[in-house]
Design an enzyme around this catalytic site. Structure first.
Site, short mmCIF file in Angstrom:
data_model
loop_
_atom_site.label_atom_id
_atom_site.label_comp_id
_atom_site.label_asym_id
_atom_site.label_seq_id
_atom_site.Cartn_x
_atom_site.Cartn_y
_atom_site.Cartn_z
N ASP A 38 0.85 -1.19 0.00
CA ASP A 38 0.00 0.00 0.00
C ASP A 38 0.89 1.24 0.00
OD1 ASP A 38 -1.96 1.95 0.44
OD2 ASP A 38 -3.12 0.63 1.73
N ASP A 39 0.79 2.05 -1.06
CA ASP A 39 1.54 3.30 -1.17
C ASP A 39 3.04 3.09 -1.30
OD1 ASP A 39 -0.92 4.47 -0.87
OD2 ASP A 39 -0.54 5.33 1.10
N CYS A 76 -5.85 4.02 -3.91
CA CYS A 76 -5.98 2.62 -3.53
C CYS A 76 -7.23 1.91 -4.04
CB CYS A 76 -5.89 2.49 -2.02
SG CYS A 76 -7.03 3.55 -1.11
N ARG A 80 -7.57 -1.43 -6.51
CA ARG A 80 -8.01 -2.72 -5.98
C ARG A 80 -9.20 -3.26 -6.77
NH1 ARG A 80 -5.56 -2.93 -0.70
NH2 ARG A 80 -4.27 -1.04 -0.62
N LYS A 138 -6.31 -5.27 3.68
CA LYS A 138 -7.15 -4.11 3.40
C LYS A 138 -8.05 -4.37 2.19
CE LYS A 138 -6.63 0.66 1.77
NZ LYS A 138 -5.69 1.80 1.63
N HIS A 140 -11.34 -2.04 1.37
CA HIS A 140 -11.70 -0.69 0.94
C HIS A 140 -12.53 -0.65 -0.33
CE1 HIS A 140 -10.45 3.80 0.38
NE2 HIS A 140 -11.58 3.68 1.07
N HIS A 228 1.16 2.40 4.08
CA HIS A 228 0.15 3.45 4.21
C HIS A 228 0.30 4.14 5.57
CE1 HIS A 228 -3.88 5.27 4.54
NE2 HIS A 228 -4.01 5.08 3.23
N ASP A 333 -0.43 -0.70 -4.78
CA ASP A 333 -1.70 -0.16 -5.28
C ASP A 333 -1.52 1.19 -5.96
OD1 ASP A 333 -1.17 1.25 -2.95
OD2 ASP A 333 -3.22 1.14 -2.18
N ASN A 334 -0.47 1.91 -5.64
CA ASN A 334 -0.18 3.21 -6.26
C ASN A 334 1.20 3.65 -5.79
OD1 ASN A 334 -2.70 3.94 -4.05
ND2 ASN A 334 -0.68 4.74 -3.59
N LYS A 390 1.41 9.67 -5.22
CA LYS A 390 0.01 9.24 -5.06
C LYS A 390 -0.99 10.36 -5.36
CE LYS A 390 -3.08 7.16 -1.59
NZ LYS A 390 -3.17 6.68 -0.18
#
Length: 592
Positions: A38-39, A76, A80, A138, A140, A228, A333-334, A390
């Site tokens: 994540d991130d 994110c 996803r 996660k 989301h 994240h 994710d990014n 991001k």
């Protein structure tokens, strides 16, 4: 055979048989482990140019394919949703995170920010095909009962449903949430007292795998919270990097660029820009430099800890004899997250953290009860040698690592610079597992077709590209937009960092987006702009309001959902007055 012809042949084979020529039989279908950071920035792991120690991921890269031109959404939830369905974010219901969708868009069915019922997840397809399906991490993509992953194809789940949460305890990280929403197999659950997110998610994945000792293959999706915000790590991992970042973000960005070139991740003659949001390290005081270096050390420790726990999973699969028949897919994710600013110890920042029950003092930074970010300057270094991060449509927001490894892929390290996109992951998994893609219906309902393309033949070196020079891939999120075609990309980045103008780049020779070609290639620019308009029309892309600000919209939507409209007005008034008072008192106290 010409590349386009080879692509057509491979695609035809997939359509006719549901998999490629080297398809596994039902008895030896591979396990799939899909790992999502994540991130994580483009150069945040060692095999992509980082100084951070990531031996587990490096080992996968050493026996697999590392993609150097792979793109996701710059936030994110849209990533996803596309990752798990192969369908564009404006067709699958998640064009933006739900917390950031402006009220002007919320009445549209494809702008709910929740995974739509008109798409089918790769987990559902694999479950139907006889796979055990597990998820730990996660989600989301919705937190109502029917929106959780337990109802979207995963047979065992431990799920954090929000944008993020604390990594040490069951605690929300921002005030738009009343609590950290964790679910186990679709029901609310309580975390253990010895919880640390990366360790816990791997523990649960191992538990799920061991709960089914039969011979059926499994699909395990592990979307980590790392890295994240809040950026947190066990002290022993942070300590490894405590002196690593003393020279600052400018030096780090340049070091990673040189290493990326040496590894062949980017062209040796490519350049990079200095982001306007990057502050001057040399103008900081010694105390400020020390604090910022610790912020980044915690970040490195969090990446290192994630890699350590991935290594535990790999070791367990080897111990139980399932490693050799497992394919690993790792990505982010990014790009890197710039939230938090470069002055996190200001009075307003500290007041905000205290109201949330957090602190950010130097000594305990990254440990339980602390709140850490890396800010825009180190975020630019994490995205090195790319521009932006991001939320933005620059390469630093969208281009991330992608590693595919396993016996069915390769037995040695390979780099691949062909363009690939997040919607390609689902069709890749389907081909690897001999699972046919649904054409029009699934479970008695009409569904959106998969638009991504399998990367299997590309990974094996059987073709050079999965997208021809005539193909184009459009993208939009929060008013930031792009379109990719061949080696070229047009892109628009809104403020405060971007200029809201369209630019044209060759992202193969110039991944740092340093040379705007729009004036030199006006015909190419015009043709790609027309293609973007076609994409936007076909996919129902809505223009954001002129005054749209994603961060402010998150605060408004979140507080409204939590407290209601009337209390929202009161809370915003209190916050504004508190910030004003803090700034006024701070300035007064510093006056001579």
């Amino acid at each position: 055979m010409m590349p386009a012809t080879r692509i057509a042949v491979a695609t035809l084979m997939a359509l006719l048989t549901g998999y490629g020529e080297a398809a596994p039989t039902a008895e030896n279908r591979p396990n799939i482990v899909l790992i999502l950071a994540d991130d994580l920035g483009f150069s945040d792991i060692a095999s992509y140019g980082s100084e951070i120690q990531t031996p587990s991921l490096d080992a996968l890269a050493a026996t697999g394919v590392s993609f150097t031109n792979y793109h996701t959404a710059a936030s994110c939830a849209p990533t996803r949703a596309m990752l798990l369905t192969g369908v564009d974010s404006h067709k699958n219901g998640v064009p933006n995170i739900p917390e950031s969708i402006p009220p002007e868009h919320q009445s549209r069915e494809n702008y709910r920010g929740v995974l739509s019922g008109n798409v089918v997840t790769v987990a559902s397809l694999l479950q139907t095909a006889g796979y055990h399906t597990y998820m730990a991490g996660k989600w989301h993509l919705g937190k109502a009962r029917d929106e959780l992953p337990y109802r979207r194809g995963f047979s065992r789940t431990i799920t954090m449903a929000d944008t993020g949460a604390d990594n040490w305890e069951q605690k929300p990280y921002i005030p738009i949430y009343e609590k950290a929403n964790w679910f186990a197999d679709g029901e609310e659950t309580t975390l253990p007292t010895d919880f640390y997110s990366s360790e816990f998610l791997v523990n649960k994945t191992i538990e799920f795998i061991d709960s089914n000792p039969d011979t059926k293959p499994f699909f395990a999706y592990i979307p980590f919270q790392a890295v994240h915000i809040p950026v947190q790590a066990p002290q022993e991992f942070t300590d490894k990097y405590i002196n690593t970042y003393e020279q600052g973000w400018h030096v780090l960005r340049e070091q990673r660029q040189r290493q990326s070139k040496a590894l062949g991740i980017i062209p040796s003659d490519s350049d990079m820009v200095t982001m306007s949001s990057t502050n001057d390290w040399d103008k900081l005081s010694a105390d400020e430099k020390r604090f910022h270096a610790k912020r980044m050390a915690v970040y490195a420790g969090m990446v290192d800890a994630m890699d350590h726990h991935i290594g535990r999973l790999i070791a367990h699969l080897k111990a139980i004899g399932k490693y050799d028949n497992t394919i690993f897919i790792f990505s982010s994710d990014n790009g890197s997250e710039a939230t938090g600013g470069d002055n996190p110890r200001s009075i307003p920042s500290r007041i905000g953290l205290q109201l949330q029950g957090y602190r950010n003092d130097y000594q305990t930074l990254g440990t339980k009860g602390s709140f850490n970010t890396i800010g825009p300057s180190f975020a630019s270094a994490a995205a090195s040698p790319l521009a932006y991060y991001k939320f933005y449509a620059g390469e630093g927001g969208m281009r991330v690592p992608l590693i595919i490894a396993g016996n069915a892929i390769s037995d040695r390290a390979k780099l691949n610079n062909a363009f690939a996109y997040v919607t390609d992951i689902t069709p890749t998994i389907l081909e690897l597992t001999s699972t046919p893609a649904p054409i029009e219906y699934f479970g008695g309902r009409r569904i959106e077709p998969i638009v991504g393309r399998s990367l299997v033949a590309l990974s094996r070196g059987e073709i050079d590209q999965v997208y021809t020079e005539d193909d184009f891939i459009g993208y939009e999120l929060g008013g930031n937009a792009a379109l990719f075609q061949g080696e070229y990309k047009i892109v628009k980045n809104r403020g405060p960092v971007g200029d809201s103008e369209w630019h044209l780049y060759n992202i193969v020779t110039d991944p740092g987006e340093t040379k705007n070609l729009s004036d030199a290639m006006p015909d190419k620019m015009a043709a790609m702009m027309e293609q973007y308009h076609q994409y936007a029309h076909k996919n129902g892309v809505l223009e954001v309001p002129a005054n749209f600000n994603g961060t402010i919209q998150v605060a408004i939507n979140g507080l409204r959902d939590r407290f209601g409209k009337q209390i929202l007005v009161l809370l915003l008034t209190v916050v504004i007055c508190s910030v004003y008072y803090a700034l006024y008192r701070g300035n007064k106290d510093q006056a001579p």
